[in-house]
Write an enzyme that holds these catalytic residues in place. Structure first.
Site, PDB file in Angstrom:
ATOM      1  N   GLY A 276     -21.096  30.168  32.034  1.00  0.00           N
ATOM      2  CA  GLY A 276     -20.325  31.214  32.695  1.00  0.00           C
ATOM      3  C   GLY A 276     -20.961  32.589  32.573  1.00  0.00           C
ATOM      4  O   GLY A 276     -22.153  32.725  32.279  1.00  0.00           O
TER       5      GLY A 276
ATOM      6  N   LEU B  49     -21.787  35.524  30.773  1.00  0.00           N
ATOM      7  CA  LEU B  49     -21.879  36.041  29.399  1.00  0.00           C
ATOM      8  C   LEU B  49     -22.762  37.278  29.332  1.00  0.00           C
ATOM      9  O   LEU B  49     -23.129  37.736  28.256  1.00  0.00           O
ATOM     10  CB  LEU B  49     -22.420  34.950  28.457  1.00  0.00           C
ATOM     11  CG  LEU B  49     -21.601  33.651  28.386  1.00  0.00           C
ATOM     12  CD1 LEU B  49     -22.236  32.656  27.440  1.00  0.00           C
ATOM     13  CD2 LEU B  49     -20.170  33.935  27.946  1.00  0.00           C
TER      14      LEU B  49
ATOM     15  N   LYS C 263     -37.305  30.033  30.849  1.00  0.00           N
ATOM     16  CA  LYS C 263     -37.856  29.748  32.184  1.00  0.00           C
ATOM     17  C   LYS C 263     -39.296  30.266  32.255  1.00  0.00           C
ATOM     18  O   LYS C 263     -40.165  29.634  32.838  1.00  0.00           O
ATOM     19  CB  LYS C 263     -37.009  30.418  33.268  1.00  0.00           C
ATOM     20  CG  LYS C 263     -35.592  29.873  33.375  1.00  0.00           C
ATOM     21  CD  LYS C 263     -35.487  28.656  34.268  1.00  0.00           C
ATOM     22  CE  LYS C 263     -34.068  28.102  34.266  1.00  0.00           C
ATOM     23  NZ  LYS C 263     -33.915  26.868  35.030  1.00  0.00           N
TER      24      LYS C 263
ATOM     25  N   ASP D  94     -29.538  32.261  37.433  1.00  0.00           N
ATOM     26  CA  ASP D  94     -28.226  32.351  36.804  1.00  0.00           C
ATOM     27  C   ASP D  94     -27.424  33.586  37.229  1.00  0.00           C
ATOM     28  O   ASP D  94     -26.898  34.347  36.392  1.00  0.00           O
ATOM     29  CB  ASP D  94     -28.373  32.269  35.266  1.00  0.00           C
ATOM     30  CG  ASP D  94     -28.799  30.860  34.825  1.00  0.00           C
ATOM     31  OD1 ASP D  94     -28.968  29.990  35.699  1.00  0.00           O
ATOM     32  OD2 ASP D  94     -28.967  30.635  33.620  1.00  0.00           O
TER      33      ASP D  94
ATOM     34  N   GLY E 125     -20.550  26.785  44.092  1.00  0.00           N
ATOM     35  CA  GLY E 125     -21.263  28.021  43.772  1.00  0.00           C
ATOM     36  C   GLY E 125     -22.698  27.947  44.238  1.00  0.00           C
ATOM     37  O   GLY E 125     -23.025  27.229  45.198  1.00  0.00           O
TER      38      GLY E 125
ATOM     39  N   ALA F 103     -25.579  26.629  43.085  1.00  0.00           N
ATOM     40  CA  ALA F 103     -26.299  25.361  43.141  1.00  0.00           C
ATOM     41  C   ALA F 103     -25.657  24.424  44.164  1.00  0.00           C
ATOM     42  O   ALA F 103     -26.355  23.785  44.966  1.00  0.00           O
ATOM     43  CB  ALA F 103     -26.309  24.723  41.757  1.00  0.00           C
TER      44      ALA F 103
ATOM     45  N   ASN G 119     -25.140  22.148  32.873  1.00  0.00           N
ATOM     46  CA  ASN G 119     -25.901  22.322  31.631  1.00  0.00           C
ATOM     47  C   ASN G 119     -25.163  23.243  30.673  1.00  0.00           C
ATOM     48  O   ASN G 119     -24.525  24.184  31.124  1.00  0.00           O
ATOM     49  CB  ASN G 119     -27.268  22.954  31.955  1.00  0.00           C
ATOM     50  CG  ASN G 119     -28.211  21.949  32.588  1.00  0.00           C
ATOM     51  OD1 ASN G 119     -28.357  20.857  32.096  1.00  0.00           O
ATOM     52  ND2 ASN G 119     -28.824  22.341  33.683  1.00  0.00           N
TER      53      ASN G 119
HETATM   54  N1  LIG Z   1     -29.336  20.608  36.652  1.00  0.00           N
HETATM   55  C1  LIG Z   1     -29.770  21.727  37.190  1.00  0.00           C
HETATM   56  O1  LIG Z   1     -30.948  21.863  37.479  1.00  0.00           O
HETATM   57  C2  LIG Z   1     -28.842  22.857  37.446  1.00  0.00           C
HETATM   58  C3  LIG Z   1     -27.547  22.809  37.053  1.00  0.00           C
HETATM   59  N2  LIG Z   1     -26.719  23.848  37.311  1.00  0.00           N
HETATM   60  C4  LIG Z   1     -25.381  23.762  36.787  1.00  0.00           C
HETATM   61  O2  LIG Z   1     -24.431  23.899  37.825  1.00  0.00           O
HETATM   62  C5  LIG Z   1     -23.289  24.600  37.351  1.00  0.00           C
HETATM   63  C6  LIG Z   1     -22.955  25.741  38.300  1.00  0.00           C
HETATM   64  O3  LIG Z   1     -24.002  26.698  38.282  1.00  0.00           O
HETATM   65  P1  LIG Z   1     -24.091  27.798  39.429  1.00  0.00           P
HETATM   66  O4  LIG Z   1     -23.899  27.178  40.762  1.00  0.00           O
HETATM   67  O5  LIG Z   1     -25.317  28.557  39.161  1.00  0.00           O
HETATM   68  O6  LIG Z   1     -22.837  28.692  39.061  1.00  0.00           O
HETATM   69  P2  LIG Z   1     -21.828  29.529  39.994  1.00  0.00           P
HETATM   70  O7  LIG Z   1     -21.108  30.444  39.112  1.00  0.00           O
HETATM   71  O8  LIG Z   1     -22.533  30.086  41.163  1.00  0.00           O
HETATM   72  O9  LIG Z   1     -20.827  28.427  40.535  1.00  0.00           O
HETATM   73  C7  LIG Z   1     -19.960  27.720  39.743  1.00  0.00           C
HETATM   74  C8  LIG Z   1     -19.082  26.874  40.633  1.00  0.00           C
HETATM   75  O10 LIG Z   1     -18.480  25.868  39.843  1.00  0.00           O
HETATM   76  C9  LIG Z   1     -17.092  25.873  40.121  1.00  0.00           C
HETATM   77  N3  LIG Z   1     -16.408  25.353  38.949  1.00  0.00           N
HETATM   78  C10 LIG Z   1     -16.438  25.797  37.682  1.00  0.00           C
HETATM   79  N4  LIG Z   1     -15.680  25.007  36.900  1.00  0.00           N
HETATM   80  C11 LIG Z   1     -15.166  24.057  37.692  1.00  0.00           C
HETATM   81  C12 LIG Z   1     -14.321  22.960  37.479  1.00  0.00           C
HETATM   82  N5  LIG Z   1     -13.867  22.659  36.265  1.00  0.00           N
HETATM   83  N6  LIG Z   1     -13.987  22.189  38.544  1.00  0.00           N
HETATM   84  C13 LIG Z   1     -14.462  22.481  39.763  1.00  0.00           C
HETATM   85  N7  LIG Z   1     -15.276  23.497  40.022  1.00  0.00           N
HETATM   86  C14 LIG Z   1     -15.618  24.275  39.000  1.00  0.00           C
HETATM   87  C15 LIG Z   1     -16.747  27.283  40.457  1.00  0.00           C
HETATM   88  O11 LIG Z   1     -15.561  27.290  41.192  1.00  0.00           O
HETATM   89  P3  LIG Z   1     -14.904  28.642  41.801  1.00  0.00           P
HETATM   90  O12 LIG Z   1     -15.734  28.933  43.012  1.00  0.00           O
HETATM   91  O13 LIG Z   1     -13.518  28.220  42.124  1.00  0.00           O
HETATM   92  O14 LIG Z   1     -15.015  29.666  40.741  1.00  0.00           O
HETATM   93  C16 LIG Z   1     -17.952  27.671  41.292  1.00  0.00           C
HETATM   94  O15 LIG Z   1     -17.809  27.252  42.622  1.00  0.00           O
HETATM   95  C17 LIG Z   1     -23.623  25.017  35.933  1.00  0.00           C
HETATM   96  O16 LIG Z   1     -23.059  24.096  35.033  1.00  0.00           O
HETATM   97  C18 LIG Z   1     -25.118  24.904  35.851  1.00  0.00           C
HETATM   98  O17 LIG Z   1     -25.573  24.593  34.548  1.00  0.00           O
HETATM   99  C19 LIG Z   1     -27.116  24.965  37.990  1.00  0.00           C
HETATM  100  C20 LIG Z   1     -28.397  25.059  38.407  1.00  0.00           C
HETATM  101  C21 LIG Z   1     -29.395  24.028  38.106  1.00  0.00           C
HETATM  102  C1  LIG Z   2     -31.053  24.392  34.831  1.00  0.00           C
HETATM  103  C2  LIG Z   2     -30.444  25.641  35.261  1.00  0.00           C
HETATM  104  O1  LIG Z   2     -31.117  26.486  35.798  1.00  0.00           O
HETATM  105  C3  LIG Z   2     -29.049  25.863  35.043  1.00  0.00           C
HETATM  106  O2  LIG Z   2     -28.355  24.975  34.547  1.00  0.00           O
HETATM  107  O3  LIG Z   2     -28.584  26.966  35.370  1.00  0.00           O
HETATM  108 MG   LIG Z   3     -30.104  28.357  36.089  1.00  0.00          MG
END
Ligand SMILES: NC(=O)C1=CN([C@@H]2O[C@H](COP(=O)(O)OP(=O)(O)OC[C@H]3O[C@@H](n4cnc5c(N)ncnc54)[C@H](OP(=O)(O)O)[C@@H]3O)[C@@H](O)[C@H]2O)C=CC1
Ligand SMILES: CC(=O)C(=O)O
Ligand SMILES: [Mg+2]
Length: 760
Positions: free
Chosen positions: A90, A92, A104, A147, A206, A208, A297
């Site tokens: 989230g 932070l 990175k 992020d 969001g 990703a 993650n």
């Molecule tokens: N494996 C990989 O390579 C990567 C993984 N990620 C992971 O993806 C996740 C999201 O990252 P990112 O897109 O950058 O973050 P964002 O803040 O852009 O988006 C987060 C999204 O997740 C939604 N969300 C959060 N909690 C929940 C839940 N319990 N149920 C449903 N939806 C939820 C939020 O909903 P709302 O819109 O309602 O707030 C929002 O749409 C992270 O956990 C990150 O670690 C990200 C990038 C790379």
């Molecule tokens: C892997 C990555 O970039 C993330 O979880 O945000």
């Molecule tokens: Mg990232």
């Protein structure tokens, strides 16, 4: 535990303490900056700074493209965040995001030799952020945004792409989308599904998630078959709460309102949300052979163990490196930027992204090279449910992905410096990767597959105990803590270590039932060397090195580590009383020095004080054999202060003699000498001796004597910024390693793993 569940078990785990210590040890953080030009003399300064620097300044002013020739710009990427969506943790803040951004940056360097610096921008205001970054273009060849939460990230990236003439790439969007799409193509193929009819639910809407959905739609996925969910549930047409234009673009007509309802019968689910967001009920309700990418993650939406408990037909991937099928943007960003930088691309466009997707997906279908075999959990990975995407340590990534990306940049007209000879480019790329990290990873993996019992002879010491715990935690086998139970428990308590965990075993020499067997064994070895029976008794009762070495000699342990409390040569003498050398071998010490992407093996750093010519030849043979076992084609330089006869001297004469002995032995590796270190290591200097038989700079350095070996490796470590592993004992009949006094827990674990590897 069922087999499927066992297969999914994470293979490494680190404690919070270990993670903090790792970041704090030595110079805090994970990065430093080094000069690439000499900075020693007045002349150097005059060239690097005033007045010399004025010349490239004027050249760049006259022709901006020359900045790529005279500055770091062409190989430099900024990793920029405001910390509003750090992994799945989230918002932070900018400062707290720094460890991830430094991470990175080091991955850029480690995997693709891209130089990178992290910049944390302390604002959540979109305009302020854009204004801060937009003016940084002259410093960098590319911008990797990281992020930053949605929807701000979409606006930021879009505006910066318009404002800057270098690639601006939000990794969490496109990096993730590229890897997820590659994994998805392969998972669909394996489950016999068609892109056009597959039903997918994406939890998270969001950065990703939106990018993943956009990319797979661009690849042919039917928009009506994709349901997005966020914290408010399903994003359906007509929803008003918690919406934005990016979510609206993917809203569908559906009766489902909750994630649970949406997941009923779904073929694929993407988790890009938060730890624990998927329940067992949801996973149970999915179609046959479901595809589950839980990518949050550091903790996924559901763990592979949880899925394995309820279904055995799922293809499961996470974002983590300690489970099979790591769908993580680390497989993308280093290589995508490598390709983009090498053609001086103005942007990273869809053609380049799709080229990366295809290259990654194809790679997973090919036979894997041996170093991947060892680095992968289980046996040789073959395209299948447990292997849908290459592993980050796959050495083919560095040539396959950048070549595909660069070619797509050229074809789509965004390359400012097209590459003419792609085959030569692919070869150059392979040379950028040093195999040592994958070699060490394979070594650890091999031990994991055949876990070993390693005795830690000085277990009352805190760093030894930490190392033993880490050995057990990493599932390398059983760590036997040798020492008095009361002292071991006291040390553990002081260090806050819980000894009540699997993989740790305490052996107290005083009350062991094996004492008599060890005394008999030792007395039989030493009775003709001036030792009485009571001397053998004393050594076993009072000296842990002798006790531990006898454990190994008599098969009660597979390997041993010692050295923290006693100097190297004393510890070696203790061990040699109990263990012989391998028949036909010499015992030597080899140190592995890793410096700026280059690895050299230095020998003999432990045993022979003033080796004779014949011993120097033996050392060369042992060291070359070791380098080969570590994955290198040995090129051995027999070092001296002189080069090919000049200046002459008695010590150099001995080295020359050693070369002649190697000639007679017809060894099967490259060697030459005598030569000075600069001739051995610097291709240009070596070219002054066109008759030199080495085909390139040496990677095995045989030192003329122990003092030069020891002095040079210690100087490399202290002054040269090298990481030095070792001396590693080579040539003993049993697996024993001796660390240096004062070694850190991480050094001791490496040594234990090396001992375990040798004992396998
Ligand atoms: N494996 C990989 O390579 C990567 C993984 N990620 C992971 O993806 C996740 C999201 O990252 P990112 O897109 O950058 O973050 P964002 O803040 O852009 O988006 C987060 C999204 O997740 C939604 N969300 C959060 N909690 C929940 C839940 N319990 N149920 C449903 N939806 C939820 C939020 O909903 P709302 O819109 O309602 O707030 C929002 O749409 C992270 O956990 C990150 O670690 C990200 C990038 C790379
Ligand atoms: C892997 C990555 O970039 C993330 O979880 O945000
Ligand atoms: Mg990232």
């Amino acid at each position: 535990m069922p087999d499927t569940e066992k297969k999914q078990r994470p293979v490494t785990s680190v404690t919070d303490n270990e993670a903090l210590e790792f970041h704090a040890m030595g110079r805090p953080g994970k990065l430093e900056i080094n000069a690439t030009k000499p900075m020693a003399t007045q002349r150097d300064l005059s060239l690097a700074y005033s007045p010399g620097v004025a010349v490239p300044v004027k050249a760049i002013a006259a022709d901006p493209a020359t900045a790529y020739d005279y500055t770091t710009r062409g190989n430099m990427v900024a990793v920029i965040s405001n910390g509003t969506a750090i992994l799945g943790l989230g918002n932070l803040g900018a400062l707290a995001s720094k460890p991830v951004m430094e991470g990175k940056s080091v991955l850029f360097k480690r995997f693709a030799d891209v130089d990178s610096i992290d910049l944390e921008v302390d604002t959540e205001n979109v305009d302020e952020f854009i204004n801060c970054v937009r003016f940084l273009g002259p410093s960098f060849g590319g911008i990797n945004l990281e992020d930053i939460k949605a929807p701000d990230c979409f606006i930021i990236e879009q505006r910066l792409r318009e404002l800057m003439d270098i690639p601006v790439f939000h990794d969490d969007q496109h990096g993730t989308a590229i890897i997820a799409a590659a994994g998805l193509i392969n998972a669909l193929e394996l489950t016999g599904r068609d892109l056009k009819t597959t039903k997918l639910v994406c939890n998270g809407a969001g950065a990703a998630a939106i990018a993943c959905v956009e990319l797979i739609k661009a690849m042919g996925f039917a928009p009506e078959n994709i349901v997005l969910c966020d914290t408010k549930g399903v994003i359906y047409q007509g929803r008003t709460e918690g919406m934005n234009q990016w979510k609206s673009a993917h809203a569908v007509k559906t009766k489902a309102r909750t994630l649970e309802e949406a997941m009923k019968g779904a073929d694929v689910v993407f988790g890009l949300s938060q730890k624990g967001a998927f329940s067992e009920t949801m996973i149970r309700s999915m179609a046959d052979r479901p595809i589950i990418f839980a990518m949050a993650n550091p903790d996924p939406e559901i763990t592979p163990e949880e899925v394995a408990r309820i279904r055995d037909d799922a293809i499961m991937a996470t974002g983590r490196s300690d489970y099979p099928n790591q769908v993580n943007n680390v497989l993308g960003f280093p290589y995508i930027f490598r390709g983009a930088l090498d053609v001086r691309a103005t942007t990273i466009n869809d053609a380049m992204k799709i080229a990366a997707v295809q290259a990654l997906a194809n790679l997973a279908r090919e036979d894997v090279p041996d170093d991947v075999v060892a680095a992968y959990q289980g046996n040789r990975p073959r395209f299948g449910a447990q292997y849908i995407i290459p592993v980050p340590f796959d050495p083919r990534l560095i040539s396959a992905i950048p070549v595909a990306v660069a070619q797509a940049a050229i074809d789509s007209g965004v390359a400012r410096k097209p590459i003419v000879d792609m085959a030569a480019y692919a070869r150059e790329l392979s040379a950028r990767r040093d195999p040592i990290a994958s070699t060490l990873a394979s070594l650890y993996e091999r031990v994991r597959r055949r876990p070993k019992r390693v005795v830690f002879a000085e277990a009352e010491e805190e760093q030894v105990m930490r190392a033993a715990m880490s050995y057990a935690n990493q599932q390398l086998g059983t760590a036997i803590l040798l020492g008095r139970e009361d002292l071991i428990h006291a040390t553990a308590e002081r260090a806050g270590i819980d000894l009540n965990r699997p993989g740790l075993e305490i052996v107290n020499a005083r009350i062991s039932t094996r004492v008599e067997a060890y005394i008999d064994y030792l007395y039989a070895r030493l009775q003709r060397k001036g030792y009485l029976h009571r001397d053998a008794q004393r050594l076993i009762h009072q000296d842990r090195n002798h006790f531990a070495a006898c454990m190994v000699a008599l098969g009660d342990a597979d390997g041993m580590v010692t050295g923290i409390t006693r100097n190297y040569s004393t510890a070696l003498e203790d061990v040699r009383r109990c263990i012989d050398m391998k028949p036909g071998h010499q015992v030597i010490g080899v140190s592995v020095a890793l410096c700026r992407g280059r690895t050299v093996f230095v020998a003999d750093t432990a045993v022979h004080d003033m080796p004779s010519a014949a011993e120097l030849a033996d050392i060369a043979v042992e060291a070359a054999g070791f380098a080969r076992r570590m994955g290198y084609q040995p090129r051995v330089a027999m070092l001296a202060y002189s080069t090919f006869g000049h200046p002459s001297g008695e010590r150099s004469e001995r080295v020359r003699e050693a070369v002649k002995i190697l000639d007679k032995r017809r060894v099967d590796f490259e060697y030459d000498g005598e030569m000075a270190a600069d001739v051995a290591l610097n291709r240009k200097v070596m070219e002054q001796y066109p008759f030199c038989r080495l085909s390139g700079p040496a990677n095995v350095l045989v030192m003329p004597a122990f003092h030069s070996a020891s002095i040079s490796t210690k100087m490399l470590q202290e002054l040269g910024g090298s990481t030095v592993i070792g001396p590693i004992l080579v040539g003993l009949d049993k697996a024993v390693q001796i660390t240096s006094m004062g070694a850190k827990d991480s050094d001791i674990v490496n040594m234990a793993a090396i001992a375990a590897y040798a004992g396998s």
